[in-house]
Motif scaffolding. Structure first.
Motif, PDB file in Angstrom:
ATOM      1  N   TRP A  39      21.174  70.228  55.603  1.00 38.06           N
ATOM      2  CA  TRP A  39      21.735  70.474  54.271  1.00 38.06           C
ATOM      3  C   TRP A  39      20.770  70.020  53.179  1.00 38.06           C
ATOM      4  CZ3 TRP A  39      25.008  73.517  52.152  1.00 38.06           C
ATOM      5  CH2 TRP A  39      25.478  73.263  50.853  1.00 38.06           C
ATOM      6  N   ALA A  40      20.145  68.872  53.386  1.00 32.97           N
ATOM      7  CA  ALA A  40      19.187  68.373  52.398  1.00 32.97           C
ATOM      8  C   ALA A  40      17.981  69.304  52.295  1.00 32.97           C
ATOM      9  CB  ALA A  40      18.737  66.959  52.775  1.00 32.97           C
ATOM     10  N   ASP A  41      17.538  69.853  53.429  1.00 25.88           N
ATOM     11  CA  ASP A  41      16.389  70.766  53.413  1.00 25.88           C
ATOM     12  C   ASP A  41      16.710  72.050  52.658  1.00 25.88           C
ATOM     13  OD1 ASP A  41      14.742  69.079  54.852  1.00 25.88           O
ATOM     14  OD2 ASP A  41      15.364  69.876  56.796  1.00 25.88           O
ATOM     15  N   ILE A  42      17.899  72.586  52.913  1.00 30.11           N
ATOM     16  CA  ILE A  42      18.270  73.841  52.256  1.00 30.11           C
ATOM     17  C   ILE A  42      18.498  73.644  50.767  1.00 30.11           C
ATOM     18  CG2 ILE A  42      20.084  75.601  52.130  1.00 30.11           C
ATOM     19  CD1 ILE A  42      20.404  75.452  55.086  1.00 30.11           C
ATOM     20  N   THR A  43      18.993  72.458  50.381  1.00 34.53           N
ATOM     21  CA  THR A  43      19.326  72.216  48.981  1.00 34.53           C
ATOM     22  C   THR A  43      18.220  71.503  48.207  1.00 34.53           C
ATOM     23  OG1 THR A  43      20.458  70.162  49.631  1.00 34.53           O
ATOM     24  CG2 THR A  43      21.797  72.163  49.441  1.00 34.53           C
ATOM     25  N   SER A  44      17.023  71.380  48.796  1.00 30.86           N
ATOM     26  CA  SER A  44      15.911  70.808  48.041  1.00 30.86           C
ATOM     27  C   SER A  44      15.565  71.738  46.880  1.00 30.86           C
ATOM     28  CB  SER A  44      14.693  70.622  48.943  1.00 30.86           C
ATOM     29  OG  SER A  44      14.178  71.873  49.358  1.00 30.86           O
ATOM     30  N   PRO A  45      15.031  71.217  45.770  1.00 31.87           N
ATOM     31  CA  PRO A  45      14.750  72.071  44.603  1.00 31.87           C
ATOM     32  C   PRO A  45      13.859  73.262  44.926  1.00 31.87           C
ATOM     33  CG  PRO A  45      14.561  69.747  44.006  1.00 31.87           C
ATOM     34  CD  PRO A  45      14.741  69.786  45.491  1.00 31.87           C
ATOM     35  N   GLU A  46      12.806  73.042  45.738  1.00 29.24           N
ATOM     36  CA  GLU A  46      11.899  74.134  46.064  1.00 29.24           C
ATOM     37  C   GLU A  46      12.593  75.202  46.894  1.00 29.24           C
ATOM     38  OE1 GLU A  46      11.392  71.007  46.737  1.00 29.24           O
ATOM     39  OE2 GLU A  46       9.702  70.321  45.498  1.00 29.24           O
ATOM     40  N   ALA A  47      13.381  74.732  47.886  1.00 30.01           N
ATOM     41  CA  ALA A  47      14.090  75.687  48.739  1.00 30.01           C
ATOM     42  C   ALA A  47      15.137  76.460  47.945  1.00 30.01           C
ATOM     43  CB  ALA A  47      14.743  74.959  49.907  1.00 30.01           C
ATOM     44  N   LEU A  48      15.842  75.769  47.053  1.00 29.38           N
ATOM     45  CA  LEU A  48      16.853  76.441  46.239  1.00 29.38           C
ATOM     46  C   LEU A  48      16.216  77.474  45.313  1.00 29.38           C
ATOM     47  CD1 LEU A  48      19.363  73.609  45.260  1.00 29.38           C
ATOM     48  CD2 LEU A  48      19.763  75.563  46.770  1.00 29.38           C
ATOM     49  N   ASP A  49      15.053  77.144  44.756  1.00 26.34           N
ATOM     50  CA  ASP A  49      14.349  78.106  43.905  1.00 26.34           C
ATOM     51  C   ASP A  49      14.004  79.369  44.692  1.00 26.34           C
ATOM     52  OD1 ASP A  49      14.481  76.582  41.643  1.00 26.34           O
ATOM     53  OD2 ASP A  49      12.478  75.703  41.867  1.00 26.34           O
ATOM     54  N   ALA A  50      13.475  79.179  45.908  1.00 28.56           N
ATOM     55  CA  ALA A  50      13.110  80.321  46.741  1.00 28.56           C
ATOM     56  C   ALA A  50      14.338  81.125  47.141  1.00 28.56           C
ATOM     57  CB  ALA A  50      12.353  79.848  47.986  1.00 28.56           C
ATOM     58  N   LEU A  51      15.412  80.410  47.495  1.00 28.85           N
ATOM     59  CA  LEU A  51      16.645  81.082  47.886  1.00 28.85           C
ATOM     60  C   LEU A  51      17.249  81.849  46.721  1.00 28.85           C
ATOM     61  CD1 LEU A  51      18.939  81.576  49.916  1.00 28.85           C
ATOM     62  CD2 LEU A  51      19.937  79.394  49.212  1.00 28.85           C
ATOM     63  N   ARG A  52      17.290  81.194  45.558  1.00 28.03           N
ATOM     64  CA  ARG A  52      17.864  81.836  44.366  1.00 28.03           C
ATOM     65  C   ARG A  52      17.066  83.079  43.985  1.00 28.03           C
ATOM     66  NH1 ARG A  52      17.112  77.905  41.274  1.00 28.03           N
ATOM     67  NH2 ARG A  52      18.994  76.751  41.928  1.00 28.03           N
ATOM     68  N   LEU A  53      15.751  82.968  44.045  1.00 32.08           N
ATOM     69  CA  LEU A  53      14.905  84.098  43.677  1.00 32.08           C
ATOM     70  C   LEU A  53      15.075  85.243  44.671  1.00 32.08           C
ATOM     71  CD1 LEU A  53      12.707  85.110  41.711  1.00 32.08           C
ATOM     72  CD2 LEU A  53      11.001  84.232  43.317  1.00 32.08           C
ATOM     73  N   SER A  54      15.131  84.917  45.968  1.00 35.33           N
ATOM     74  CA  SER A  54      15.284  85.965  46.988  1.00 35.33           C
ATOM     75  C   SER A  54      16.598  86.715  46.801  1.00 35.33           C
ATOM     76  CB  SER A  54      15.236  85.350  48.390  1.00 35.33           C
ATOM     77  OG  SER A  54      13.940  84.916  48.706  1.00 35.33           O
ATOM     78  N   VAL A  55      17.686  85.978  46.605  1.00 37.56           N
ATOM     79  CA  VAL A  55      18.995  86.614  46.485  1.00 37.56           C
ATOM     80  C   VAL A  55      19.085  87.434  45.198  1.00 37.56           C
ATOM     81  CG1 VAL A  55      21.468  86.197  46.233  1.00 37.56           C
ATOM     82  CG2 VAL A  55      20.143  84.887  47.907  1.00 37.56           C
ATOM     83  N   SER A  56      18.629  86.870  44.081  1.00 34.72           N
ATOM     84  CA  SER A  56      18.749  87.576  42.800  1.00 34.72           C
ATOM     85  C   SER A  56      17.886  88.830  42.774  1.00 34.72           C
ATOM     86  CB  SER A  56      18.376  86.647  41.640  1.00 34.72           C
ATOM     87  OG  SER A  56      17.048  86.176  41.771  1.00 34.72           O
ATOM     88  N   THR A  57      16.633  88.713  43.204  1.00 31.82           N
ATOM     89  CA  THR A  57      15.769  89.898  43.215  1.00 31.82           C
ATOM     90  C   THR A  57      16.234  90.899  44.262  1.00 31.82           C
ATOM     91  OG1 THR A  57      14.221  88.750  44.707  1.00 31.82           O
ATOM     92  CG2 THR A  57      13.746  88.675  42.346  1.00 31.82           C
ATOM     93  N   GLY A  58      16.765  90.398  45.394  1.00 31.67           N
ATOM     94  CA  GLY A  58      17.279  91.311  46.410  1.00 31.67           C
ATOM     95  C   GLY A  58      18.460  92.113  45.899  1.00 31.67           C
ATOM     96  N   LEU A  59      19.344  91.469  45.136  1.00 32.07           N
ATOM     97  CA  LEU A  59      20.486  92.180  44.560  1.00 32.07           C
ATOM     98  C   LEU A  59      20.029  93.223  43.534  1.00 32.07           C
ATOM     99  CD1 LEU A  59      23.025  89.244  44.074  1.00 32.07           C
ATOM    100  CD2 LEU A  59      23.222  91.157  45.682  1.00 32.07           C
ATOM    101  N   VAL A  60      19.077  92.843  42.679  1.00 32.64           N
ATOM    102  CA  VAL A  60      18.564  93.797  41.682  1.00 32.64           C
ATOM    103  C   VAL A  60      17.885  94.971  42.381  1.00 32.64           C
ATOM    104  CG1 VAL A  60      16.957  94.124  39.771  1.00 32.64           C
ATOM    105  CG2 VAL A  60      18.320  92.032  39.899  1.00 32.64           C
ATOM    106  N   ALA A  61      17.080  94.680  43.398  1.00 32.91           N
ATOM    107  CA  ALA A  61      16.401  95.747  44.139  1.00 32.91           C
ATOM    108  C   ALA A  61      17.407  96.675  44.812  1.00 32.91           C
ATOM    109  CB  ALA A  61      15.458  95.142  45.185  1.00 32.91           C
ATOM    110  N   THR A  62      18.504  96.112  45.314  1.00 34.22           N
ATOM    111  CA  THR A  62      19.532  96.933  45.952  1.00 34.22           C
ATOM    112  C   THR A  62      20.192  97.861  44.938  1.00 34.22           C
ATOM    113  OG1 THR A  62      19.964  95.198  47.586  1.00 34.22           O
ATOM    114  CG2 THR A  62      21.652  96.876  47.306  1.00 34.22           C
ATOM    115  N   VAL A  63      20.444  97.350  43.729  1.00 34.54           N
ATOM    116  CA  VAL A  63      21.021  98.197  42.675  1.00 34.54           C
ATOM    117  C   VAL A  63      20.052  99.318  42.311  1.00 34.54           C
ATOM    118  CG1 VAL A  63      21.776  98.255  40.269  1.00 34.54           C
ATOM    119  CG2 VAL A  63      22.481  96.366  41.750  1.00 34.54           C
TER     120      VAL A  63
END
Length: 267
Positions: A39-63
């Motif tokens: 949980w700590a690894d997934i919620t680290s700031p760097e990991a969260l930034d990468a996760l947030r960017l992947s999901v947000s850009t993936g959603l925009v790309a899907t649209v």
């Protein structure tokens, strides 16, 4: 015997070896997960930034893929056979093309020295470039899935609706798309999964800047080269991508067109 067929039993050996070759690396990945710090690894700031960017850009790309892919799939499905085969081959190219080549092609088109460089657009190495790279590699999944569903549904219901006085847009929204809905949903799910897992085209066209263009695959790659997020976080993100892929496969299986069509016939 009818169900198993008449293949030589010895062929089960290479089949099992092939299955093990696919499953064991994934099992080894899961075995390297540090569950105590997951949980700590997934919620680290760097990991969260990468996760947030992947999901947000993936959603925009899907649209974007929906906006561009639905008309393209409809064009292919309703085109003459020879034209449709050519268009289908063109759409399939990004599937067989190495992603790095796709990123290079986008760079040569939109880069400062590219064909559209004279426009002054600063697209490469931005978040917009991430979306464009994801769209390039993911669009064929949606187009091919939807095109197959549109071709299977045929034109009979559309002709009937037109004969009853329905307009083109009414037919499109209330007849064409509902009939092809299973293929559309499968295509959207596969499209999103491919977008968030994209690496090669993104690396070349968008770069690897944390918080701006560093998606989950790039963060994982960077971690195992000794920079960025920790290796524990990289393994945790890898596990997250694996779980996402499995979920996508389950969703596609649940909504595959064959099941829906047969259910509709049964009713």
């Amino acid at each position: 015997m009818r169900r198993r067929g008449y293949a030589p039993p010895i062929l089960a050996l290479p089949a099992l070896i092939g299955l093990a070759f696919l499953v064991l690396p994934l099992a080894a990945l899961v075995g390297r997960v540090q569950w105590g710090t997951l949980w700590a690894d997934i919620t680290s700031p760097e990991a969260l930034d990468a996760l947030r960017l992947s999901v947000s850009t993936g959603l925009v790309a899907t649209v974007v893929c929906l906006v561009l892919g639905v008309p393209l799939a409809l064009l292919i499905a309703r085109a003459p056979a020879r034209t449709a085969s050519v268009l289908r081959a063109v759409v399939t190219v990004p599937l067989v093309l190495p992603p790095m080549v796709g990123g290079l092609a986008l760079l040569f088109l939109f880069g400062r020295a590219g064909w559209l460089g004279w426009t002054g657009w600063q697209i490469p190495f931005t978040t917009t470039a991430v979306v464009m790279a994801q769209t390039f590699v993911a669009l064929p999944f949606l187009v091919l899935a939807l095109e197959g569903a549109l071709r299977t549904s045929g034109l009979d219901y559309e002709r009937t609706a037109a004969g009853l006085g329905a307009g083109r847009w009414t037919i499109f929204w209330r007849v064409t798309l509902p009939l092809a809905a299973p293929g559309l949903l499968s295509g959207v799910i596969l499209c999103f999964a491919r977008a968030i897992g994209e690496f090669g085209a993104t690396a070349l066209f968008a770069g690897n800047a944390p918080g701006t263009t560093q998606t989950m695959p790039l963060a994982i790659y960077t971690a195992f080269n000794g920079a960025g997020v920790s290796q524990g976080a990289a393994v945790a993100l890898s596990l997250l991508l694996l779980v996402t892929a499995i979920a996508v496969l389950l969703l596609v299986r649940a909504w595959r067109p064959g099941q829906t069509v047969s259910a509709g016939v049964g009713r």
